[in-house]
Design a protein around this motif. Structure first.
Motif, mmCIF file in Angstrom:
data_model
loop_
_atom_site.group_PDB
_atom_site.id
_atom_site.type_symbol
_atom_site.label_atom_id
_atom_site.label_comp_id
_atom_site.label_asym_id
_atom_site.label_seq_id
_atom_site.Cartn_x
_atom_site.Cartn_y
_atom_site.Cartn_z
ATOM 1 N N LYS A 77 0.873 -0.986 0.155
ATOM 2 C CA LYS A 77 -0.063 0.195 -0.048
ATOM 3 C C LYS A 77 0.745 1.249 0.038
ATOM 4 O O LYS A 77 1.970 1.177 0.444
ATOM 5 C CB LYS A 77 -0.871 0.064 1.322
ATOM 6 C CG LYS A 77 -1.920 -1.013 1.285
ATOM 7 C CD LYS A 77 -2.789 -0.916 2.649
ATOM 8 C CE LYS A 77 -3.762 -2.279 2.733
ATOM 9 N NZ LYS A 77 -4.716 -2.213 1.483
ATOM 10 N N LYS A 109 -8.097 -5.313 8.833
ATOM 11 C CA LYS A 109 -9.321 -5.940 8.534
ATOM 12 C C LYS A 109 -8.726 -7.497 8.596
ATOM 13 O O LYS A 109 -7.928 -7.686 7.826
ATOM 14 C CB LYS A 109 -10.002 -5.541 7.318
ATOM 15 C CG LYS A 109 -10.759 -4.538 7.174
ATOM 16 C CD LYS A 109 -11.228 -4.145 6.070
ATOM 17 C CE LYS A 109 -11.996 -2.888 6.020
ATOM 18 N NZ LYS A 109 -12.494 -2.608 4.484
ATOM 19 N N LYS A 143 -10.016 -10.082 6.940
ATOM 20 C CA LYS A 143 -10.245 -10.482 5.573
ATOM 21 C C LYS A 143 -8.713 -10.012 4.961
ATOM 22 O O LYS A 143 -8.615 -10.618 3.806
ATOM 23 C CB LYS A 143 -11.437 -10.215 5.011
ATOM 24 C CG LYS A 143 -11.680 -8.641 4.968
ATOM 25 C CD LYS A 143 -13.299 -8.426 4.492
ATOM 26 C CE LYS A 143 -13.919 -6.978 4.704
ATOM 27 N NZ LYS A 143 -15.233 -6.856 4.437
ATOM 28 N N ASP A 144 -8.412 -8.768 5.346
ATOM 29 C CA ASP A 144 -7.295 -8.445 4.659
ATOM 30 C C ASP A 144 -5.991 -8.908 4.930
ATOM 31 O O ASP A 144 -5.163 -9.231 4.052
ATOM 32 C CB ASP A 144 -6.852 -6.620 4.700
ATOM 33 C CG ASP A 144 -8.121 -5.938 3.976
ATOM 34 O OD1 ASP A 144 -8.653 -6.598 3.251
ATOM 35 O OD2 ASP A 144 -8.167 -4.677 4.313
ATOM 36 N N ARG A 150 -5.681 -12.085 2.688
ATOM 37 C CA ARG A 150 -5.523 -11.727 1.271
ATOM 38 C C ARG A 150 -4.171 -11.000 1.199
ATOM 39 O O ARG A 150 -3.725 -10.953 0.072
ATOM 40 C CB ARG A 150 -6.325 -10.885 0.752
ATOM 41 C CG ARG A 150 -7.983 -11.378 0.573
ATOM 42 C CD ARG A 150 -8.856 -10.347 -0.356
ATOM 43 N NE ARG A 150 -9.092 -9.113 0.371
ATOM 44 C CZ ARG A 150 -10.321 -8.728 0.800
ATOM 45 N NH1 ARG A 150 -11.385 -9.723 0.446
ATOM 46 N NH2 ARG A 150 -10.633 -7.583 1.156
ATOM 47 N N SER A 151 -3.393 -10.780 2.079
ATOM 48 C CA SER A 151 -2.316 -9.867 2.037
ATOM 49 C C SER A 151 -1.178 -10.585 1.302
ATOM 50 O O SER A 151 -0.376 -10.125 0.804
ATOM 51 C CB SER A 151 -1.954 -9.532 3.259
ATOM 52 O OG SER A 151 -1.595 -10.500 4.489
ATOM 53 N N ASP A 184 -12.516 4.536 5.406
ATOM 54 C CA ASP A 184 -13.350 3.199 4.821
ATOM 55 C C ASP A 184 -14.691 3.349 5.308
ATOM 56 O O ASP A 184 -14.878 3.385 6.675
ATOM 57 C CB ASP A 184 -12.276 1.993 5.265
ATOM 58 C CG ASP A 184 -12.997 0.724 4.675
ATOM 59 O OD1 ASP A 184 -12.598 0.292 3.589
ATOM 60 O OD2 ASP A 184 -14.025 0.309 5.370
#
Length: 629
Positions: free
Chosen positions: A357, A391, A393-394, A397-398, A474
């Protein structure tokens, strides 16, 4: 789980002949390879041993084909280094050794080929040279076994040594997600698109829908082959061929990736750690253009160094890889760095974050360091200080070099120590946030709502979406924080206002509001459109919004409003008329005595509510007619 070994060594040092002598497989498949007597591209063989089946990837030794060599050696567990007894260590012997080291391959064995061409004394000299020059590498102190593919001398000893070493090979831990780097693709008559590669994680089954990267193309597995036999499924780590189908023409080349659907994210930028070979004469420079070999792909990139303007020979440094083509990776993936020109291996590296990011400059170096050190707590603190929230869920996915399990363990400890707070999102997943971030966000929310109340006392509320955009947070996190501090706010129909907000209307405002309401009460269905009132009442939009909120007006369209009483009567009339029979617009126009300017938005409003429904030129009962009748 199978074992995959790769060959390595200088050109014409007998790699292909040795593989054939060990397995019976001829790995040179191209006509040009057979004609010239050299390996140009990677070849494959299978070997049944006492410890199970072993796949061998035979790579080219010529310096011009290093690209193919790297594509072949990626993903192997162990290496069979060949050194010709009559020549000894040569340039590509050392370059291949560098590549093996940079890719993190942990072990192997050395075959001293063509031993029938030299005297025993010479073999001992070569062994001493190997011992000295391989010191400090993954092949230090590994067996050096003289062999001859021509006479068969030493082959049995080599087989036993390989089997013995591989029996102690530590099994790798793999993700359940599918990942395969494509090294060959071709069209097979009667079957269509076929790809080959090493399945390095997951299980592929016939009928699976997978992703093809780059392009995030969806493909279906029509067929699977292993060792030229059709199978219904295959698990890592194995060599395999997949027959793929898709609704559109596929764009596949060496370097493409097959993965589980919605797992990998395509990227042109990665956070990495670079290591420069100590044998290099020059430093790697900031923004230097290089060739990156990752998986089976070769991609041109620039190295955007983070710590300094250069990395000296033998040194390490942190950098962004700015890729000129899309690819995908996960944290911990190794890659090779070669000069753009002339072609030469100068170093390698490890992916820290495949999709970094944007970060504030002042924390960028610490962020890289936390990943390089694999320090999850340091990473979490830095991430929270910059992004504010993590998060759950992040995390999944990271695909960072710090694993999901390592991050979760650190998060749990920080929650236990009350250093961070868990919040629930609307989809019932968790997020982790610092108390300082909550305090800062609540302050921004209060400031935005107070300002709106001051500017627009008639309508002091703000929608969640607008508030999210205003304070740059967000939407999911905003909703969670509002729920956490719900005692401070009034939330209704997606709009928020401060609990302390009051709709303060002075006498002048009250007079204007009543005047506008009276106009609508007197005009029935033929009320003025918003544009007709703007000149006399500059604040008409806020007045109308206020009257709608008070249930005194009904908004039919963005420019057409009627009173609540008129709306109730009109709805009853529509229901009564349609109970009798379907109606044309002309009939409704005549009954209500209004022009099409008013009738069309009115009927479309009832269509939207499901009371009416268009059927050719008629309006009939809609899906929700009975609910309102």
């Amino acid at each position: 789980m199978g074992i995959i070994i790769g060959t390595a060594g200088h050109i014409d040092h007998g790699k292909t002949a040795l593989v054939k002598a060990l397995t019976g497989y001829e790995t040179d498949r191209l006509a040009e390879e057979k004609e010239r007597g050299i390996t140009i591209d990677i070849g494959f063989a299978f070997w049944n041993t006492k410890i199970g089946e072993i796949a061998i990837i035979d790579v080219p030794g010529h310096e011009k084909f290093i690209r193919n060599m790297v594509a072949g050696i990626t993903g192997v567990d162990w290496v069979l280094m060949t050194i010709a007894a009559d020549e000894g260590i040569m340039p590509q012997t050392l370059e291949h050794l560098d590549i093996i080291e940079l890719l993190g391959i942990k072990g192997g064995i050395i075959a001293l080929t063509k031993s029938d061409l030299v005297e025993p004394e010479w073999i001992e000299l070569i062994k001493d040279d190997i011992k000295n020059r391989f010191r400090g590498t993954c092949l230090e102190n590994q067996p050096v076994i003289p062999v001859s593919s021509l006479t068969g001398e030493g082959l049995e000893e080599l087989r036993e040594a390989i089997e013995n070493q591989l029996s102690f090979l530590k099994k790798r831990i793999f993700s359940k997600q599918v990942r395969l780097h494509i090294d060959r693709e071709f069209i097979m008559e009667g079957y269509g698109q076929v790809i080959t590669g090493t399945l390095i994680s997951g299980t592929v089954r016939k009928g699976n829908i997978l992703s093809l990267i780059p392009g995030d193309q969806k493909v279906r597995v029509r067929g699977i082959q292993h060792r030229n036999k059709s199978v219904d499924e295959i698990s890592a780590v194995e060599r395999t061929s997949l027959n793929l189908t898709s609704e559109r023409k596929l764009k596949i080349q060496r370097g493409s990736i097959i993965s589980s659907e919605n797992w990998l994210t395509e990227t042109r930028k990665m956070a990495v750690e670079i290591k420069v070979l100590k044998t290099e004469k020059a430093s790697i420079r900031h923004l230097q253009r290089v060739r990156i070999h990752i998986g089976t792909a070769e991609i041109i990139a620039r190295l955007r160094l983070v710590e300094s303007k250069e990395i000296a020979p033998g040194g390490k440094g942190l950098a962004y890889l700015m890729l000129e083509e899309l690819t995908a990776a996960i944290g911990g993936d190794r890659f090779i760095v070669r000069l753009f020109s002339p072609l030469r291996t100068i170093g390698g590296g490890t992916v820290l974050d495949p999709n970094p990011k944007a970060l504030r400059k002042k924390i960028r170096l610490d962020y890289f360091s936390s990943l390089s050190e694999r320090n999850p707590e340091k990473f979490i603190n830095l991430y929270l200080s910059d992004i504010g929230v993590i998060k759950q869920k992040d995390i999944r996915r990271s695909l960072l070099i710090i694993t999901e399990e390592e991050l979760q363990k650190a998060l749990d400890k920080m929650i236990e120590d009350s250093r961070i707070i868990t919040i629930m999102l609307e989809d019932s997943s968790k997020a982790y946030i610092s108390a300082a971030f909550i305090k800062e966000t609540v302050s921004l929310i209060n400031e935005a709502l107070a300002k709106r109340s001051e500017i627009n006392p008639l309508n002091p509320e703000i929608s969640r979406k607008e508030l999210s955009d205003l304070i740059k947070i967000d939407l999911e996190i905003l909703s969670a924080i509002l729920n956490l501090r719900k005692e401070n706010y009034i939330v209704s129909d997606g709009f928020i206002k401060l609990l302390s907000s009051t709709t303060a209307i002075d006498e002048n405002q009250e007079g204007i509001i009543n005047e506008v309401l009276k106009i609508f009460q007197e005009r029935g269905l033929s009320t003025p459109l918003v544009s007709e009132l703007e000149e006399k009442y500059p604040d008409i939009n806020n007045i109308l919004k206020y009257l709608v909120k008070k249930n005194l007006l009904i908004k039919i369209s963005s420019s057409y409003f009627i009173t609540d009483e008129v709306f109730e009567k009109t709805q009853k009339d529509i229901i009564r008329l349609l109970n009798e029979k379907p109606r044309t617009l002309s009939e409704l126009k005549e009954f209500f005595n209004i022009t099409r300017k008013y009738l069309l938005p009115l009927i479309e409003f009832f269509d939207m509510k499901g009371i009416t429904k268009r059927d050719g030129d008629l309006r009939i009962k809609g899906r929700s007619f009975d609910k309102y009748s």
